[in-house]
Design a protein around this motif. Structure first.
Motif, PDB file in Angstrom:
ATOM      1  N   PHE A 106      89.382   1.571  19.260  1.00 28.93           N
ATOM      2  CA  PHE A 106      88.286   2.267  19.938  1.00 28.93           C
ATOM      3  C   PHE A 106      87.761   3.439  19.118  1.00 28.93           C
ATOM      4  CE2 PHE A 106      89.157  -0.343  23.633  1.00 28.93           C
ATOM      5  CZ  PHE A 106      87.861  -0.601  24.042  1.00 28.93           C
ATOM      6  N   ASP A 107      88.575   3.997  18.238  1.00 25.75           N
ATOM      7  CA  ASP A 107      88.047   4.982  17.284  1.00 25.75           C
ATOM      8  C   ASP A 107      86.997   4.323  16.399  1.00 25.75           C
ATOM      9  OD1 ASP A 107      89.721   6.953  18.283  1.00 25.75           O
ATOM     10  OD2 ASP A 107      91.220   6.730  16.679  1.00 25.75           O
ATOM     11  N   ALA A 108      87.296   3.118  15.914  1.00 29.14           N
ATOM     12  CA  ALA A 108      86.339   2.383  15.079  1.00 29.14           C
ATOM     13  C   ALA A 108      85.104   1.979  15.880  1.00 29.14           C
ATOM     14  CB  ALA A 108      87.009   1.151  14.474  1.00 29.14           C
ATOM     15  N   ILE A 109      85.298   1.553  17.126  1.00 28.71           N
ATOM     16  CA  ILE A 109      84.165   1.166  17.973  1.00 28.71           C
ATOM     17  C   ILE A 109      83.290   2.382  18.263  1.00 28.71           C
ATOM     18  CG2 ILE A 109      83.562   0.356  20.296  1.00 28.71           C
ATOM     19  CD1 ILE A 109      86.044  -1.542  20.034  1.00 28.71           C
ATOM     20  N   ASN A 110      83.905   3.524  18.518  1.00 29.30           N
ATOM     21  CA  ASN A 110      83.130   4.751  18.738  1.00 29.30           C
ATOM     22  C   ASN A 110      82.356   5.148  17.486  1.00 29.30           C
ATOM     23  OD1 ASN A 110      83.691   5.269  21.462  1.00 29.30           O
ATOM     24  ND2 ASN A 110      85.647   6.205  20.950  1.00 29.30           N
ATOM     25  N   ARG A 111      82.942   4.951  16.306  1.00 29.63           N
ATOM     26  CA  ARG A 111      82.236   5.216  15.057  1.00 29.63           C
ATOM     27  C   ARG A 111      80.981   4.354  14.981  1.00 29.63           C
ATOM     28  NH1 ARG A 111      83.649   7.130  10.131  1.00 29.63           N
ATOM     29  NH2 ARG A 111      85.877   7.138  10.590  1.00 29.63           N
ATOM     30  N   ALA A 112      81.119   3.070  15.278  1.00 30.07           N
ATOM     31  CA  ALA A 112      79.973   2.160  15.239  1.00 30.07           C
ATOM     32  C   ALA A 112      78.949   2.538  16.309  1.00 30.07           C
ATOM     33  CB  ALA A 112      80.428   0.721  15.441  1.00 30.07           C
ATOM     34  N   GLY A 113      79.432   2.982  17.466  1.00 29.28           N
ATOM     35  CA  GLY A 113      78.555   3.319  18.574  1.00 29.28           C
ATOM     36  C   GLY A 113      77.677   4.538  18.342  1.00 29.28           C
ATOM     37  N   LYS A 114      77.951   5.289  17.310  1.00 26.07           N
ATOM     38  CA  LYS A 114      77.097   6.445  16.986  1.00 26.07           C
ATOM     39  C   LYS A 114      75.750   5.992  16.443  1.00 26.07           C
ATOM     40  CE  LYS A 114      80.931   9.544  16.127  1.00 26.07           C
ATOM     41  NZ  LYS A 114      81.724  10.276  15.145  1.00 26.07           N
ATOM     42  N   ASN A 115      75.688   4.782  15.888  1.00 25.76           N
ATOM     43  CA  ASN A 115      74.452   4.303  15.264  1.00 25.76           C
ATOM     44  C   ASN A 115      73.867   3.066  15.914  1.00 25.76           C
ATOM     45  OD1 ASN A 115      74.513   6.303  13.193  1.00 25.76           O
ATOM     46  ND2 ASN A 115      76.180   5.160  12.253  1.00 25.76           N
ATOM     47  N   GLN A 116      74.632   2.411  16.766  1.00 26.72           N
ATOM     48  CA  GLN A 116      74.134   1.209  17.429  1.00 26.72           C
ATOM     49  C   GLN A 116      74.897   0.998  18.730  1.00 26.72           C
ATOM     50  OE1 GLN A 116      76.422  -1.294  14.230  1.00 26.72           O
ATOM     51  NE2 GLN A 116      75.294  -2.674  15.524  1.00 26.72           N
ATOM     52  N   GLN A 117      74.340   0.152  19.549  1.00 27.52           N
ATOM     53  CA  GLN A 117      74.972  -0.146  20.829  1.00 27.52           C
ATOM     54  C   GLN A 117      76.130  -1.130  20.608  1.00 27.52           C
ATOM     55  OE1 GLN A 117      72.529  -2.288  23.644  1.00 27.52           O
ATOM     56  NE2 GLN A 117      73.557  -1.316  25.371  1.00 27.52           N
TER      57      GLN A 117
END
Length: 102
Positions: free
Chosen positions: A85-96
């Motif tokens: 979820f750290d990685a998913i949150n990183r991705a979520g900063k720029n896309q859904q």
């Protein structure tokens, strides 16, 4: 892929083969672990990280696209899910990023 990989497997490197297929994961030793010999959880987590990285690359070059993960972390233990979820949150900063689970 490296920033996402570092969230879950610090200092690790992915070995890519023909057509950019993941062949192995180099974690602590000099040798790479073959992808097919990794645990189902580790294989699953690498697959998700690759999807997140591909989504980020698409967003850099064109329109924003969502990444949808449907029960993609079923083999992950509690500690590894937190890292994922750290990685998913990183991705979520720029896309859904949409995560579906039961």
């Amino acid at each position: 892929l490296k920033p996402f990989l570092n969230d879950v497997f610090p200092q690790a490197e992915i070995d890519l083969g023909e057509n950019f297929a993941v062949q192995g994961l180099k974690r602590s030793g000099p040798a790479s672990e073959l992808f097919g010999r990794l645990s189902h959880g580790t294989q699953e987590q690498i697959a998700v990280l690759v999807r997140l990285a591909m989504g980020a690359m698409i967003c850099e070059k064109g329109p924003d696209v969502p990444v949808i993960l449907d029960d993609a972390l079923v083999f992950s233990d509690d500690d590894r899910i937190e890292q994922m979820f750290d990685a998913i949150n990183r991705a979520g900063k720029n896309q859904q990023v949409i995560v579906l689970t039961c």
